[in-house]
Scaffold this motif. Sequence first.
Motif, PDB file in Angstrom:
ATOM      1  N   MET A 194     -15.186  -0.176   9.136  1.00  0.00           N
ATOM      2  CA  MET A 194     -15.153   1.084   8.384  1.00  0.00           C
ATOM      3  C   MET A 194     -13.797   1.281   7.713  1.00  0.00           C
ATOM      4  SD  MET A 194     -15.448   4.960   9.898  1.00  0.00           S
ATOM      5  CE  MET A 194     -13.763   4.961  10.486  1.00  0.00           C
ATOM      6  N   LEU A 195     -12.722   1.003   8.460  1.00  0.00           N
ATOM      7  CA  LEU A 195     -11.389   1.221   7.902  1.00  0.00           C
ATOM      8  C   LEU A 195     -11.078   0.214   6.801  1.00  0.00           C
ATOM      9  CD1 LEU A 195      -9.341   2.148  11.107  1.00  0.00           C
ATOM     10  CD2 LEU A 195     -10.272   3.674   9.364  1.00  0.00           C
ATOM     11  N   ALA A 196     -11.592  -1.009   6.951  1.00  0.00           N
ATOM     12  CA  ALA A 196     -11.366  -2.019   5.908  1.00  0.00           C
ATOM     13  C   ALA A 196     -12.125  -1.625   4.635  1.00  0.00           C
ATOM     14  CB  ALA A 196     -11.814  -3.383   6.402  1.00  0.00           C
ATOM     15  N   ASP A 197     -13.355  -1.147   4.818  1.00  0.00           N
ATOM     16  CA  ASP A 197     -14.170  -0.751   3.663  1.00  0.00           C
ATOM     17  C   ASP A 197     -13.582   0.434   2.914  1.00  0.00           C
ATOM     18  OD1 ASP A 197     -15.835  -2.749   4.336  1.00  0.00           O
ATOM     19  OD2 ASP A 197     -17.428  -1.481   5.172  1.00  0.00           O
ATOM     20  N   SER A 198     -12.824   1.260   3.636  1.00  0.00           N
ATOM     21  CA  SER A 198     -12.293   2.473   2.994  1.00  0.00           C
ATOM     22  C   SER A 198     -10.966   2.215   2.293  1.00  0.00           C
ATOM     23  CB  SER A 198     -12.121   3.581   4.039  1.00  0.00           C
ATOM     24  OG  SER A 198     -11.064   3.235   4.907  1.00  0.00           O
TER      25      SER A 198
END
Lengths: 279, 450
Positions: B445-449
């Motif tokens: 999730m953090l990488a995608d954001s």
Amino acid sequence: MYKIVKRDQIADNIFEFWINAPHVTKAGRAGQFVVLRIDENGERIPLTISATRGDDVRIVFMAVGKTTQQLAAMQEGESIRDVAGPLGMPSAVKKWGHCAVIGGGVGIACLPILARELKAAGNEVTGIIGARNEGLLLLEDELDEACDELVICTDDGSKGHHGYPADILKEMVADQILDAVWIIGPGIMMKITSMATKDSGIKTFVSLNPIMVDGTGMCGSCRVTIAGEMKFACVDGPEFDAHQVDWDELMNRQRTYTGQEKESLEHYHEHKCHCGEHQ
Amino acid sequence: MNRRPVKERLQDFDEVATGLSEQNAVLEALRCMECPRPLCVNGCPVSIDIPGFINAIANEDFRKAARIIKEDNMLPAICGRVCPQEAQCQSTCILGKKDKPVRIGALERFVADWERENGVEAPETAPATGKRVAVVGSGPAGITAATECLRAGHEVTIFESLHAAGGVLTYGIPAFRMPKDIVQFEIEQVLTLGAELKLNHIVGRSVPVDELLAYDAVFIGTGAGLPYFMGIKGEKFSGVYSANEFLTRVNLMHADKFPEFDTPLIRGSRVAVVGGGNVAMDSARVARRLGAKVYLIYRRREEDLPAREEEVANAIQEGVEFVCCANPTRILGGPGVQGIKCIRMDMCECDESGRPVPRACTEAGSTFTLDVDVVIEAIGQGPNPLLAGLIPGLKRGRRGTIEVDEDGRTSIPHVFAGGDIATGAATVIGAMGSAKKAAAAINKMLADSE
Ligand SMILES: Cc1cc2nc3c(=O)[nH]c(=O)nc-3n(C[C@H](O)[C@H](O)[C@H](O)COP(=O)(O)OP(=O)(O)OC[C@H]3O[C@@H](n4cnc5c(N)ncnc54)[C@H](O)[C@@H]3O)c2cc1C
Ligand SMILES: Cc1cc2nc3c(=O)[nH]c(=O)nc-3n(C[C@H](O)[C@H](O)[C@H](O)COP(=O)(O)OP(=O)(O)OC[C@H]3O[C@@H](n4cnc5c(N)ncnc54)[C@H](O)[C@@H]3O)c2cc1C
Ligand code: SF4
Ligand code: SF4
Ligand code: FES
């Protein structure tokens, strides 16, 4: 480590400490408490949040046994190993109308923060404090300021009303001016004093003080019976409806470790003599 | 399993199971057939490359073995000790069909202990991302989630309400099964990766919920610490403990060393432990070490005991007396404990899981009283209610668990949960497995954001 920023003795055997603990003061409210542990060998003991100022929390305690005596011997600038909190549910502060906050003995220490919050919520607040004698009274000036009215009682008549807070409460109940009452002090005092409101329908809170370990709802040491149901005082309380409490059970459980408490204290005083490091 | 002699181990809280020597570890490793399709791996909740690390042991390359294990399990010294191996990896090992399975747990422990003595390699971490992750609880779930997020380069803060990290590993499981220096050592490995550990911080109280939710991601691993009570008469007498309280007083507060340590405990000369799981075995064995005669009261038959076989065997060796097919009906005494009244149980028709349902005998003479002065209730724990109940919009399951999907996602987009708070009381490795999945989802999730 949590630093003692200010230390005072404020009555016979009663001490006031201000401790730097920003995690406690940020959200700490009336009715809540901290659990502290002095050092690696220490016990975890609960103490009520008596006031907060900036990043500092005030505790007021009576030096009764090993831990509180050891704490009392600590000096400004020294640090306490662990302070966890705030724990427990905040007091039911809202606009009640006219409230009485009643403190017995060291329980008086819990009142200033409560009186201020009740005032801020628009209540008229009467403080009633009682102790065995004048030397055991505390925080009078502060409470005088925090409450609209303050009544002082001593068992021996050395100051104020000669008698008990229960006498004053009975009068106020008879006058039908009260909407909510808090009673904080030793078990027996809370039990007896709360009888005054029993048939009046006036909401009456007491702050229970069973023996605790973690203070987070994990051990069940603090279980009490409220209206026939088991509650954990550290997470469901410590404040409960006075008229629903099983007092005898509470007081029996408080005496669980009487023998060991004596032994612990003796060990502490002996140890002090041998190594001298605590003098 | 190699164990210290009973007489010796009842005198202290040192570890009961002794580890494998280097020579025996290699010999045991050589038994493994390195199956191309290893069934053992299916039995491991975190799918460690078991033949891979065992092969490295057989080649005496212990460093390599450690590296392989750590790809999937950051706490091998702990799992090697407390995993129910006989029901997991070792139950599916092919050798177990004809002979004894490979002692995978003992080998895992050997590698972890070897590494601790010979210097631990820090795992690689990605460059800092500047993203902040809050981890609530420092039990196996929290520690695992923290490790995975740190490795992905995030800034991690772990909040723990007690004064020591480790969760049940620290306050629950006794030192004779899980030495506390090993727990602290494994936790320090995580801290050296750069996590900030805030002890004495109760999330929901010291850290208000809005402050928690302001982190880029949140992992909740608050465990199943809420003790259940039987609800029988006499439970409030002095000398009646939940297993959690009894074990916490000893393991965390060192009441066994009273008055050198301040926390008191009623030791009891005759102790009744109620329950049949690992928690009950631990309580009974602690009580034995404190010098008491110990009865363990369990409502089903001895063969139904849910505790690990090895722990039941240890308890029997150490002189714990099992009172099976019996259930307490009231505790006698007041204000202290003077006995426990029980009723015999009949095993009746089986439930869906095939276990016979115990039912109280009705004939006369089915009740009996044990003369005890301490009662310890080890009948189960529920999810820790404090924080979960304070977060608005957080969906909760039966009995107060936090509801999560396969990847540990809760009903709030950036809040994840794992371990006992999501599953109900389970196992160390189960908690780690679910935390690992949740951490992977957080990292994604953090990488995608970005
Ligand atoms: C929610 C709560 C708030 C409290 N607030 C205050 C306060 O503001 N000021 C204050 O002076 N006291 C307060 N107490 C009581 C205080 O915790 C005890 O006085 C203290 O623990 C005594 O420790 P000791 O070692 O000095 O004495 P001991 O000799 O060990 O004990 C003296 C008595 O204190 C009680 N006690 C002992 N250990 C514990 C424990 N772990 N938890 C609770 N009670 C214990 C027992 O009833 C015991 O008989 C509070 C208690 C509770 C539960
Ligand atoms: C006595 C005992 C023996 C066991 N034996 C075994 C065994 O042999 N093998 C096995 O596999 N499993 C065993 N288990 C089960 C195993 O220990 C648990 O399944 C596992 O520890 C769960 O991990 P967790 O991280 O989810 O929770 P926990 O280990 O419970 O950790 C949760 C942590 O969160 C903290 N916390 C809770 N609320 C808050 C909050 N609001 N803010 C901050 N911190 C918070 C708690 O203080 C605690 O430290 C045993 C359990 C017990 C009690
Ligand atoms: S983590 Fe547990 S189940 Fe997996 S290999 Fe190790 S001992 Fe077996
Ligand atoms: S199943 Fe058994 S023999 Fe086969 S690889 Fe796994 S441990 Fe080795
Ligand atoms: S003090 Fe442990 S549950 Fe309340």
